[in-house]
Design an enzyme around this catalytic site. Structure first.
Site, short mmCIF file in Angstrom:
data_model
loop_
_atom_site.label_atom_id
_atom_site.label_comp_id
_atom_site.label_asym_id
_atom_site.label_seq_id
_atom_site.Cartn_x
_atom_site.Cartn_y
_atom_site.Cartn_z
N ASP A 202 0.62 -1.24 -0.03
CA ASP A 202 0.18 -0.16 0.05
C ASP A 202 0.82 1.18 -0.09
O ASP A 202 0.75 2.13 0.91
CB ASP A 202 -0.72 -0.09 1.25
CG ASP A 202 -1.89 0.99 1.16
OD1 ASP A 202 -2.45 1.42 0.04
OD2 ASP A 202 -2.66 1.45 2.23
N ASN A 207 1.62 6.61 3.29
CA ASN A 207 2.35 5.87 4.08
C ASN A 207 3.79 5.89 4.18
O ASN A 207 4.67 4.99 4.40
CB ASN A 207 1.90 4.38 3.79
CG ASN A 207 0.84 3.80 4.19
OD1 ASN A 207 0.27 4.38 5.20
ND2 ASN A 207 0.06 2.99 3.43
N ASP A 219 3.27 1.46 8.13
CA ASP A 219 2.40 0.75 7.76
C ASP A 219 2.25 -0.25 6.85
O ASP A 219 1.90 0.03 5.57
CB ASP A 219 1.15 1.70 7.56
CG ASP A 219 -0.27 1.09 7.44
OD1 ASP A 219 -0.35 0.15 8.03
OD2 ASP A 219 -1.35 1.75 7.23
#
Length: 330
Positions: A202, A207, A219
């Site tokens: 992601d 992030n 994350d």
């Protein structure tokens, strides 16, 4: 009092009790951070820097899957890669369990989202991703899933239709689009040879903490196996010529540390399409969590689904266009 959702049990007192049970002395300051899938808090610690406490969403990941996430982060940290890895307890464990939740505790790290409008920053991002992937190729996750069409498209669209999230008058258009998109996705993956690796999964700017002119990754909750381009395409934005220029900058840095398979560029639009479909299903699956209707007020309206169908039509067209390509001199 009965809680309507498991996360309702995470009162300030419960959070403090959980952190103090792990050997920290809280000073009473608790700040919820911007996380919806899990619950994440900055917790003040007496005579020390605050820590970040991440309470995992129940029944999403197994203990083994979370441990693989942690082990990957710790492996990266051991290689001096700029990742915010979980703290270990006195027994050397990163995964804890408190108040009925899996829990991870992280050091607090400052920073801001990277400014990817600058070519130099894109090259720096490429170098760091090359380092991350060079380690990611060492082995695959055994317990965490893979980026695949079945879970991201088939199961997601089925969930939306079976649970009647899409208004009845829009269901034929949505169903037709999914039926037309699926064969193109399957063809793209069938015709593209690539080696899977452990990914961030992601890797969008939210992030990444940018400080001291360098990215620091946070994350890894969506870490999966998959093609390297999954972590790369999320750094690209704008029209195709803009994305082409950005790709050149990213790969200039990336290839200093890790080879890149140009054939994977045919998967950029398929992966983008998969993410769009899965994102809507993710919101729908979480709609029983009060935090979601409160923070995503625009979701699950006729306007939202009309716009979503329009976006999927645009993606259907994008799937038929020529993919991004490497410059000849690469």
């Amino acid at each position: 009092m009965n809680s309507s959702h498991p996360f309702d049990a995470l009162t300030p007192d419960a959070v403090i009790q959980a952190i103090e049970a792990e050997g920290f002395f809280c000073d009473g300051r608790i700040y919820p951070l911007n996380s919806y899938e899990n619950r994440v808090y900055q917790v003040g610690i007496e005579e020390a820097d605050p820590v970040i406490a991440k309470f995992y969403r129940p029944q999403r990941w197994s203990r083994e899957q979370i441990q693989e996430e942690h082990d990957f982060c710790l492996e990266l940290a051991d290689a001096e890669f700029p990742v915010v890895a979980p703290l270990l307890d006195h027994q050397g464990h990163s995964l804890r369990q408190q108040q009925g939740f899996f829990l991870a505790i992280y050091p607090r790290r400052g920073g801001q989202a990277p400014e990817l409008d600058y070519a130099d920053n894109l090259e720096v991002m490429g170098r760091s991703l090359g380092q991350l992937h060079n380690i990611g190729y060492n082995r695959l996750f055994e317990h965490r899933p893979t980026f695949d069409i079945d879970s991201f498209v088939r199961q997601s669209s089925q969930f939306l239709l079976e649970n009647q999230f899409i208004p009845g008058e829009l269901q034929p258009a949505y169903t037709s689009l999914i039926e037309n998109i699926l064969p193109r996705l399957e063809e793209a993956f069938a015709n593209t040879r690539f080696e899977s690796l452990r990914l961030h999964g992601d890797c969008h700017p939210g992030n990444i903490l940018w400080r001291d002119d360098a990215p620091h990754y946070v994350d890894f909750d969506d870490a999966r196996n998959g093609p390297a381009v999954q972590d790369i395409w999320m750094l690209l934005s704008g029209d195709k010529p803009q994305q082409q220029r950005q790709l050149q900058q990213v790969l200039t840095g990336y290839r200093q540390f890790c080879p890149f398979n140009a054939a994977e560029l045919t998967l950029v639009e398929p992966l983008r399409t998969m993410r769009l479909i899965n994102y809507s299903a993710w919101l729908a699956r979480r709609w029983d969590d009060p935090a979601f209707p409160h923070n995503f007020t625009w979701f699950n309206t006729v306007r939202y689904w009309s716009d979503h169908i329009l976006t999927l039509r645009e993606q259907q067209a994008a799937l038929q266009e020529q993919p991004l390509k490497l410059p000849e001199f690469f």
